[in-house]
Design a protein around this motif. Structure first.
Motif, mmCIF file in Angstrom:
data_model
loop_
_atom_site.group_PDB
_atom_site.id
_atom_site.type_symbol
_atom_site.label_atom_id
_atom_site.label_comp_id
_atom_site.label_asym_id
_atom_site.label_seq_id
_atom_site.Cartn_x
_atom_site.Cartn_y
_atom_site.Cartn_z
ATOM 1 N N THR A 151 15.466 -46.907 4.811
ATOM 2 C CA THR A 151 15.831 -48.304 4.251
ATOM 3 C C THR A 151 17.370 -48.558 4.833
ATOM 4 O O THR A 151 17.893 -47.761 5.228
ATOM 5 C CB THR A 151 16.137 -48.168 2.927
ATOM 6 N N GLU A 155 10.261 -45.062 7.432
ATOM 7 C CA GLU A 155 10.443 -45.239 6.303
ATOM 8 C C GLU A 155 11.729 -45.529 5.979
ATOM 9 O O GLU A 155 12.003 -45.867 4.719
ATOM 10 C CB GLU A 155 10.007 -44.101 5.553
ATOM 11 N N LYS A 208 15.931 -57.655 8.749
ATOM 12 C CA LYS A 208 14.875 -57.228 7.570
ATOM 13 C C LYS A 208 15.750 -56.226 6.453
ATOM 14 O O LYS A 208 15.204 -55.028 6.308
ATOM 15 C CB LYS A 208 13.744 -57.250 7.812
ATOM 16 N N ARG A 234 2.870 -47.474 -4.027
ATOM 17 C CA ARG A 234 3.309 -46.317 -3.214
ATOM 18 C C ARG A 234 3.992 -45.320 -4.185
ATOM 19 O O ARG A 234 4.377 -45.831 -5.454
ATOM 20 C CB ARG A 234 4.372 -46.744 -2.386
ATOM 21 N N ASP A 251 17.322 -54.181 3.415
ATOM 22 C CA ASP A 251 16.690 -53.736 2.005
ATOM 23 C C ASP A 251 17.566 -54.170 1.071
ATOM 24 O O ASP A 251 17.407 -54.310 -0.060
ATOM 25 C CB ASP A 251 16.367 -52.244 2.003
ATOM 26 N N GLU A 260 9.956 -59.800 -0.648
ATOM 27 C CA GLU A 260 8.709 -59.676 0.069
ATOM 28 C C GLU A 260 8.830 -58.066 0.598
ATOM 29 O O GLU A 260 7.326 -57.467 0.506
ATOM 30 C CB GLU A 260 8.955 -60.258 1.575
ATOM 31 N N LYS A 261 9.752 -57.399 0.856
ATOM 32 C CA LYS A 261 9.681 -55.950 1.349
ATOM 33 C C LYS A 261 9.264 -55.073 0.141
ATOM 34 O O LYS A 261 8.561 -54.398 0.089
ATOM 35 C CB LYS A 261 11.057 -55.345 1.944
ATOM 36 N N ASN A 262 10.083 -55.564 -1.105
ATOM 37 C CA ASN A 262 9.458 -54.698 -2.242
ATOM 38 C C ASN A 262 8.081 -54.893 -2.922
ATOM 39 O O ASN A 262 7.515 -53.755 -3.376
ATOM 40 C CB ASN A 262 10.589 -55.008 -3.576
ATOM 41 N N LYS A 263 7.529 -56.131 -2.454
ATOM 42 C CA LYS A 263 6.151 -56.235 -3.021
ATOM 43 C C LYS A 263 5.522 -55.372 -2.151
ATOM 44 O O LYS A 263 4.235 -54.958 -2.680
ATOM 45 C CB LYS A 263 5.713 -57.566 -2.738
ATOM 46 N N THR A 264 5.612 -54.981 -0.965
ATOM 47 C CA THR A 264 4.830 -54.089 -0.101
ATOM 48 C C THR A 264 4.873 -52.646 -0.699
ATOM 49 O O THR A 264 3.966 -51.818 -0.419
ATOM 50 C CB THR A 264 5.196 -54.149 1.355
ATOM 51 N N LEU A 265 5.701 -52.383 -1.511
ATOM 52 C CA LEU A 265 5.858 -50.904 -2.071
ATOM 53 C C LEU A 265 4.963 -50.710 -3.381
ATOM 54 O O LEU A 265 4.916 -49.624 -3.653
ATOM 55 C CB LEU A 265 7.230 -50.648 -2.322
#
Ligand code: SF4
Length: 292
Positions: free
Chosen positions: A151, A149, A179, A233, A181, A225-230
């Motif tokens: 960042t 997890e 990648k 959550r 954050d 892209e990374k933020n959208k996966t959150l």
């Protein structure tokens, strides 16, 4: 709350003026730092950020051995409900021991700021950074292996003297692999008194601007892209106050340092909340309160 643990720097990166103006590394005594942390924890402080130009070389100048991971363990043993952050780390000194202590200690925020500066080994050497992209990337991989997890943020300089188009593309490639954050990006600008300021091969302003734009486009795409996966959550968030952009919203940060805006019916500044992420943008998340 910021707690300084050392000052000065011994590294002499060729673009940086710090070692000339701040002098060599000097570490504060662990007992003095611990006394300050105990006081802060007892007064209810929720986050403590340990500061130094290169925290990873903490303790090298102390008579009684205590390196940075040892100091972190001592700080985590202090009673209180607080998170510990630290910056800045020099990649050549970020040890496996530090990563392992971080993974083991719930009080250490799972966020690592590890400035890469360039993805080209030739440029890294001209910067006198004393690591390679490969050794840097191994450390990132180990962090993610122990703490999925976590960042990770970085600093990147574009347009360092003599940087070629191919070398800049190596940085773009590195950024895509790492990648991050978050990345703090800088256009190289000469600091009087540093070796890089008088190097041959200074890069024209227009080329630097163009490289910066391409770097930002790449990094922004990765962050979105990374933020959208959150989305969906839940996170524990420390409320930092009313949003700068919208009086009806509050702003907080996740343990990993992600900015999150959320509506609230009272002021939670300084308190921890559990939020669910409802939307994501490049630089921030939006959330709703689940529990107080
Ligand atoms: Fe020291 Fe950081 Fe400056 Fe390098 S960039 S000389 S590590 S302060």
């Amino acid at each position: 709350v910021l707690v300084s643990i050392m000052c000065g720097c011994n590294n002499f990166c060729t673009y940086c003026i710090v070692p000339y103006v701040r002098g060599r590394e000097r570490s504060r005594l662990p007992e003095d730092i611990l006394a300050e942390v105990k006081e802060l924890a007892a007064s209810g402080v929720k986050e403590i950020t340990l500061l130094g130009q290169n925290v990873n070389s903490y303790g090298k100048d102390l008579e009684e051995p205590c390196d940075f991971p040892d100091l972190l363990e001592k700080i985590c043993a202090v009673d209180g409900d607080f998170l510990v952050r630290f910056m800045t780390s020099h990649p050549k000194d970020a040890s496996k021991k530090l990563i392992e202590v971080m993974a083991r200690q719930p009080k250490i925020a799972k966020h690592f700021h590890l400035p890469l500066q360039s993805g080209s080994d030739r440029v890294l050497s001209a910067m006198n950074r004393r690591y390679t992209w490969e050794s840097y990337y191994e450390k990132l991989a180990y962090m993610r292996e122990l703490m999925p997890e976590i960042t990770i943020s970085s600093d990147i300089i574009v347009g360092f003297p003599t940087e070629t188009e191919e070398e800049f593309e190596e940085t773009l490639r590195a950024v895509r692999m790492a990648k991050y954050d978050q990345a703090f990006t800088f256009i190289y600008s000469p600091r009087t008194g540093t070796p890089a300021a008088v190097m041959e091969g200074q890069i024209p302003e227009k080329v630097k601007q163009d490289r910066m734009k391409r770097l930002l486009d790449t990094q922004n795409e990765i962050m979105l892209e990374k933020n959208k996966t959150l989305i969906g959550r839940t996170f524990t968030v420390l409320c930092e106050g009313v949003s700068k952009y919208n009086d009806n919203m509050y702003t907080g940060r996740t343990e990993g340092g992600k900015l999150i805006h959320f509506p609230a019916d009272r002021d939670y500044t300084g308190e921890h909340l559990t939020l669910r992420v409802t939307d994501a943008e490049t630089f921030s998340l939006t959330g709703e309160i689940i529990t107080e």
